[in-house]
Design an enzyme around this catalytic site. Sequence first.
Site, short mmCIF file in Angstrom:
data_model
loop_
_atom_site.label_atom_id
_atom_site.label_comp_id
_atom_site.label_asym_id
_atom_site.label_seq_id
_atom_site.Cartn_x
_atom_site.Cartn_y
_atom_site.Cartn_z
N GLY A 3 0.71 -65.00 -37.80
CA GLY A 3 1.95 -65.05 -36.50
C GLY A 3 0.69 -64.91 -35.12
N GLY A 12 -2.41 -66.46 -34.54
CA GLY A 12 -2.81 -67.82 -33.83
C GLY A 12 -1.83 -68.34 -33.37
N CYS A 62 2.59 -68.98 -38.31
CA CYS A 62 1.47 -69.36 -39.05
C CYS A 62 1.26 -67.99 -40.20
CB CYS A 62 0.34 -69.55 -38.07
SG CYS A 62 -0.30 -67.99 -37.07
N GLY A 63 0.12 -68.02 -40.44
CA GLY A 63 -0.19 -66.98 -41.43
C GLY A 63 0.05 -65.43 -41.13
N ASP A 79 2.09 -73.91 -39.69
CA ASP A 79 0.93 -74.59 -40.57
C ASP A 79 1.37 -74.15 -41.90
OD1 ASP A 79 0.41 -71.55 -40.68
OD2 ASP A 79 -1.53 -72.01 -39.85
#
Length: 162
Positions: A69, A71, A66-67, A8
């Site tokens: 990790g 999620g 992701c930011g 993302d």
Amino acid sequence: MIVGIASDHGGFETKQILMEHLKSQNYTVIDFGNTVNDSTDDYPDYVIPLARAVVEGKVNRGIAICGSGVGASIAVNKVKGVRAALVHDNFAAHQGVEDDDMNILCMGGRIIGAETALELASTFLRAEFSKANRHVRRLKKVKGLEDSFGIVPESKKKHKSK
């Protein structure tokens, strides 16, 4: 080896760097998105198609970013057949494959720097499952859990005839 990669906005820059590096190391890389840095995107939209591709054998291994990790790791582990972990150290990057047959590496783009991400990805992709009896036994137990839980990829679903 064919490597799938997804992120993302929180992992977008890291993903771009990783893709370039992996291609220079002669890996075939398939980008599952996001293809533009969009702060309103949602990681499941990209990491779930990646997870399904790993399970269906369209890619050999996957990298989800992701930011944090977290999620991405939670999401991909909902797909039956995925063995993913959030990894921010070199030992876990190879041990997860050697002992647990990890097939998706999850990382936090806002947690680690590009150099660490490159090192972890390389370690993960070079590692091989040991096939030691104790590890195979443990994986059978994990797969037993999957028989009751998890998203089944569309290609693996059994369709009933009318």
